[in-house]
Scaffold this motif. Structure first.
Motif, short mmCIF file in Angstrom:
data_model
loop_
_atom_site.label_atom_id
_atom_site.label_comp_id
_atom_site.label_asym_id
_atom_site.label_seq_id
_atom_site.Cartn_x
_atom_site.Cartn_y
_atom_site.Cartn_z
N PRO A 248 28.02 -35.57 -9.07
CA PRO A 248 28.58 -34.21 -8.70
C PRO A 248 29.36 -34.43 -6.97
O PRO A 248 30.23 -33.58 -7.20
N HIS A 249 28.31 -34.96 -6.52
CA HIS A 249 28.33 -34.59 -4.85
C HIS A 249 29.83 -35.67 -4.60
O HIS A 249 30.39 -35.18 -3.54
N PRO B 130 33.31 -33.72 -3.98
CA PRO B 130 33.96 -32.34 -2.88
C PRO B 130 33.74 -33.67 -1.41
O PRO B 130 34.66 -33.78 -0.84
N MET C 169 34.65 -32.15 -12.49
CA MET C 169 33.51 -33.01 -11.68
C MET C 169 32.65 -31.91 -13.05
O MET C 169 32.25 -31.20 -13.88
N ASP D 104 26.03 -27.60 -11.27
CA ASP D 104 26.01 -27.51 -9.81
C ASP D 104 26.68 -26.75 -8.96
O ASP D 104 27.73 -26.99 -8.57
N GLU E 193 25.88 -25.80 -6.39
CA GLU E 193 26.11 -26.12 -4.65
C GLU E 193 27.47 -26.92 -5.01
O GLU E 193 27.86 -26.96 -3.54
N GLN E 194 26.82 -27.51 -5.26
CA GLN E 194 28.62 -28.84 -5.30
C GLN E 194 29.99 -27.79 -5.65
O GLN E 194 30.86 -27.97 -5.55
N ARG F 59 30.66 -25.70 -2.83
CA ARG F 59 30.72 -26.96 -1.18
C ARG F 59 32.34 -27.52 -2.04
O ARG F 59 32.94 -27.60 -0.69
#
Length: 405
Positions: free
Chosen positions: A322-323, A326, A345, A352, A354-355, A358
């Motif tokens: 996932p990271h 972004p 994603m 996720d 958070e991602q 982001r």
């Protein structure tokens, strides 16, 4: 279904993802005890905080949840034992304030011709059952037809826009939804729809239940993989798709499901992957295959297979943590390398959040509108849709302000 419907909201989602949608609702103030799965892919929520479907400050969609395909806000309960089709149609009109002397009569009377859509919904529909096989859909459709005929007598908004009034140009869209719970009871909702900056509206004005029929005939229109459905859902939701004059980049393209979907619109495609595409696509003169890392590709890098300028669309269904998404968006958004983007994603477990947040921050910082949806054809993944805001336009890789798309 046994629950009182007054003051309830209904949300639809891809069936089997009801718990994820409940989790997302809880992030927005809903209590777990107030959320109930009333049918596969359909949630009823009571005592929801007083959100509206449109932000008073920006006009952007409000409570446009990632895992919700459609919303029926502020529903009213109608029906009684033995209720007929005509009785349900009349009750629905009165319940939403459009009967004689109703609270919303003047509001709807002033709406543009063709602005009101009326959707017929039944529980089977939300699990993807074809409408011809969905229980009660014929009855619900007949109720909606009766409603439409009655409203057309008073409200131009309920009349189909003429040839000179393209549906895409209709402003101030309104949506009435009739959810038939059993033969004698229904939940009805009437709401304004907010335009999403990436395209489309929330609630979804043009797709009943937020569902798009994107299946292609396997014999006459064979595709390299079934993944094309996700991209088609994004196009249908945004109400915009590539044209024959557009150039697109497909990152992580193999075996070519998304590339072939883009080619169906006549667009030329640069397909980037370490593995080759389906043989037919490798022979397509409007497909340029670049062997390499999707996350390292730049359309400006002619040495790396790019065309030396920005493109119209970037799409990616690449498998990655996932990271990485972004990070990919940061390069493309900051560089203004594409006007529009559709990217998935993927998750190994829970979403996720958070991602996802982001990714939204990256888009906003670079002047891109952003919307995320878990479509019916998504698995454990979410589709991100981005569009460059009208104040910025790409011309040969350069940025010009004040232009419109």
């Amino acid at each position: 279904f046994g629950l009182p419907l007054l003051s309830s909201w209904f949300f639809s989602c891809r069936h089997t993802y009801e718990d994820v949608l409940i989790s997302e609702l809880r992030q927005h103030g809903a209590e777990r005890s107030s959320c109930k799965v009333v049918a596969p892919g359909l949630l009823q929520v009571q005592d929801l905080p007083d959100y509206t479907t449109q932000s008073a400050e920006t006009g952007a969609p409000g409570l446009d949840l990632t895992y919700a395909l459609q919303v029926l806000p502020h529903t009213h309960s109608i029906g009684k034992p033995g209720a007929s089709i005509n009785e349900l149609a009349d009750e629905a009109i009165i319940a939403v304030g459009l009967g004689e002397g109703g609270l919303r009569v003047e509001e709807i009377r002033g709406a543009q011709k063709g602005a009101l859509a009326i959707h017929a919904l039944v529980p089977d529909q939300f699990r993807g059952t074809p409408l011809a096989k969905a229980k009660m859909h014929r009855r619900c459709s007949t109720i909606v037809e009766k409603i439409g005929k009655k409203l057309k007598l008073t409200f131009p908004a309920a009349r189909r826009a003429g040839v000179g009034d393209a549906q895409s140009a209709v402003q101030g869209r309104l949506l009435m939804q009739v959810l038939l719970m059993d033969n004698e009871r229904a939940a009805v909702s009437l709401t304004r729809c907010a335009d999403a900056d990436v395209g489309g509206t929330w609630p979804c004005w043009h797709l009943p239940a937020g569902l798009a029929d994107v299946d292609l005939d396997k014999i006459t229109q064979p595709m390299p993989s079934s993944a094309y459905r996700k991209l088609e859902e994004a196009f249908r939701t945004m109400q915009i798709s590539p044209t024959a004059t557009d150039h697109c980049v497909d990152l992580g393209a193999s075996p070519g499901g998304w590339t072939k979907a883009l080619r169906r619109y006549g667009a030329s495609v640069t397909a980037v992957d370490c593995a080759e595409l389906n043989g037919e696509l490798m022979q397509d003169k409007l497909v340029t295959f670049v062997r390499g890392d999707a996350f390292a590709f730049s359309p400006l890098d002619t040495d790396g297979g790019g065309g030396g300028k920005a493109v119209d669309w970037m799409v990616s269904d690449a498998i990655a943590e996932p990271h990485r998404v972004p990070e990919l968006l940061e390069a493309w958004c900051q560089g203004k390398w594409a006007r529009r983007m559709v990217v998935t994603m993927k998750f190994k477990g829970d979403p996720d959040w958070e991602q996802l947040a982001r990714a939204e921050d990256v888009a906003a910082a670079a002047g891109y509108a952003y919307r995320s949806k878990h479509f019916f054809n998504n698995k454990n993944e979410v589709t991100l849709m981005l569009a460059q805001m009208p104040s910025v336009e790409i011309v040969g890789g350069s940025v010009i302000s004040g232009a419109k798309e």
